[in-house]
Motif scaffolding. Structure first.
Motif, short mmCIF file in Angstrom:
data_model
loop_
_atom_site.label_atom_id
_atom_site.label_comp_id
_atom_site.label_asym_id
_atom_site.label_seq_id
_atom_site.Cartn_x
_atom_site.Cartn_y
_atom_site.Cartn_z
N LYS A 174 -10.39 23.14 -49.84
CA LYS A 174 -11.69 23.43 -49.23
C LYS A 174 -12.07 24.89 -49.44
N GLU A 175 -11.08 25.79 -49.35
CA GLU A 175 -11.35 27.21 -49.57
C GLU A 175 -11.78 27.45 -51.01
N VAL A 176 -11.07 26.85 -51.94
CA VAL A 176 -11.41 27.01 -53.37
C VAL A 176 -12.79 26.45 -53.64
N LEU A 177 -13.07 25.27 -53.11
CA LEU A 177 -14.37 24.65 -53.33
C LEU A 177 -15.50 25.51 -52.77
N GLY A 178 -15.30 26.05 -51.58
CA GLY A 178 -16.33 26.91 -50.99
C GLY A 178 -16.64 28.10 -51.86
N LEU A 179 -15.62 28.72 -52.45
CA LEU A 179 -15.83 29.88 -53.32
C LEU A 179 -16.46 29.47 -54.65
N LEU A 180 -16.08 28.30 -55.15
CA LEU A 180 -16.72 27.78 -56.36
C LEU A 180 -18.22 27.61 -56.16
N LEU A 181 -18.59 27.10 -55.00
CA LEU A 181 -20.01 26.87 -54.70
C LEU A 181 -20.79 28.17 -54.62
N ASN A 182 -20.10 29.27 -54.37
CA ASN A 182 -20.77 30.56 -54.29
C ASN A 182 -20.69 31.34 -55.59
N GLY A 183 -20.32 30.65 -56.68
CA GLY A 183 -20.40 31.26 -58.00
C GLY A 183 -19.20 32.08 -58.42
N LEU A 208 -11.48 18.20 -59.25
CA LEU A 208 -12.15 17.39 -60.27
C LEU A 208 -11.64 15.95 -60.22
N ARG A 209 -10.32 15.80 -60.05
CA ARG A 209 -9.73 14.46 -60.01
C ARG A 209 -10.20 13.69 -58.77
N LYS A 210 -10.20 14.35 -57.62
CA LYS A 210 -10.58 13.68 -56.37
C LYS A 210 -12.06 13.30 -56.34
N THR A 211 -12.89 14.09 -56.99
CA THR A 211 -14.33 13.82 -56.98
C THR A 211 -14.78 13.05 -58.22
N ASN A 212 -13.82 12.76 -59.11
CA ASN A 212 -14.12 12.04 -60.34
C ASN A 212 -15.20 12.75 -61.16
N THR A 213 -15.09 14.07 -61.25
CA THR A 213 -16.01 14.88 -62.05
C THR A 213 -15.25 15.49 -63.21
N ASN A 214 -15.98 15.94 -64.24
CA ASN A 214 -15.36 16.39 -65.48
C ASN A 214 -15.29 17.90 -65.65
N ASN A 215 -16.12 18.65 -64.93
CA ASN A 215 -16.13 20.10 -65.08
C ASN A 215 -16.70 20.74 -63.82
N ARG A 216 -16.69 22.08 -63.81
CA ARG A 216 -17.16 22.80 -62.62
C ARG A 216 -18.61 22.49 -62.29
N ALA A 217 -19.45 22.39 -63.32
CA ALA A 217 -20.87 22.12 -63.09
C ALA A 217 -21.05 20.77 -62.39
N GLU A 218 -20.33 19.74 -62.87
CA GLU A 218 -20.43 18.42 -62.25
C GLU A 218 -19.88 18.46 -60.82
N LEU A 219 -18.80 19.22 -60.62
CA LEU A 219 -18.21 19.34 -59.29
C LEU A 219 -19.19 19.97 -58.31
N VAL A 220 -19.86 21.04 -58.75
CA VAL A 220 -20.85 21.69 -57.90
C VAL A 220 -21.99 20.73 -57.58
N ARG A 221 -22.47 20.03 -58.60
CA ARG A 221 -23.58 19.10 -58.39
C ARG A 221 -23.17 17.99 -57.42
N PHE A 222 -21.99 17.42 -57.64
CA PHE A 222 -21.48 16.35 -56.76
C PHE A 222 -21.39 16.86 -55.33
N THR A 223 -20.86 18.05 -55.17
CA THR A 223 -20.69 18.62 -53.83
C THR A 223 -22.02 18.84 -53.15
N MET A 224 -22.98 19.43 -53.88
CA MET A 224 -24.28 19.70 -53.29
C MET A 224 -24.99 18.40 -52.91
#
Length: 230
Positions: A174-183, A208-224
């Motif tokens: 969750k900490e890593v994801l939060g920082l990813l979302l902030n660029g 990426l594995r848990k959200t079934n996404t392929n890269n950071r951009a997809e992960l951010v989009r999925f999260t948002m």
């Protein structure tokens, strides 16, 4: 029709992160990796606002803004500098060239979204008061309409983004994801959490594995889109 924002940064991750956030917030994001490419896109895409880095190859942000301000149709186009160049001298130079807001990296997406909305609201009022006197005259109606109808999507996201949505994440993820979302880059995340970039990469891979996404951009989009985190 959504308002167009030109995002200029030579770092692919930052460019995609900002663009994804803006698009989820209801804008149309046009991307460029350097000032020269951005300058070529200005006339073509007719952006309502520019977000640009300063240190870039081929043409830096200073020269980009200088060239844009020379064009009568874009003399009042809102410009945000988003950069690690934060000394007083550098900020003064940016304001002298015509930038409206100077935000330092690392940055918060929520703050960037608030600045974008504030600038677009201000220029919508300018366009409404004097539609022939500024660079937004051709798009004044879309600015005014957007100001009236725009919901505060990014604030809703920022409030909901700390809630878990179906997927179980560890506290560190969750900490890593939060920082990813902030660029933040992996190196910056590692510095913030006192972990090595390799360890951060493992957490990103797990996300990426848990959200079934392929890269950071997809992960951010999925999260948002799903208001995922924490």
């Amino acid at each position: 029709m959504p308002l167009t924002i030109l995002v200029v940064d030579d770092d692919l991750g930052t460019r995609l992160c900002i663009s994804d956030y803006l698009e989820v917030s209801g804008y149309l994001a046009v991307k460029a990796e350097n000032g020269q490419q951005a300058l070529d896109l200005v006339a073509k895409s007719q952006p309502h606002l520019i977000i640009t880095d300063i240190a870039m190859p081929e043409m830096d942000g200073y020269e980009l803004v200088k060239q844009v301000r020379r064009r009568p149709d874009f003399r009042l186009l809102p410009v945000i500098f988003l950069t690690a160049h934060t000394s007083v001298q550098e900020r003064v130079k940016g304001y002298q060239l015509g930038c409206d807001v100077y935000l330092p990296k690392p940055f918060e997406l929520v703050e960037l979204g608030a600045v974008v909305r504030a600038l677009l609201d201000r220029y919508a009022l300018i366009a409404q008061a004097s539609p022939k006197a500024n660079s937004l005259s051709n798009n004044s109606q879309s600015l005014i309409t957007e100001k009236a109808s725009k919901s505060d999507d990014s604030e809703a996201i920022s409030q909901s983004i700390i809630k878990n949505y179906q997927i179980s994440l560890t506290a560190r993820e969750k900490e890593v994801l939060g920082l990813l979302l902030n660029g933040f880059s992996n190196v910056k995340i590692g510095d913030r959490l006192h972990l090595s970039p390799r360890t951060i990469e493992k957490y990103v891979s797990s996300l990426l594995r848990k959200t079934n996404t392929n890269n950071r951009a997809e992960l951010v989009r999925f999260t948002m889109e799903n208001y995922l985190s924490n």
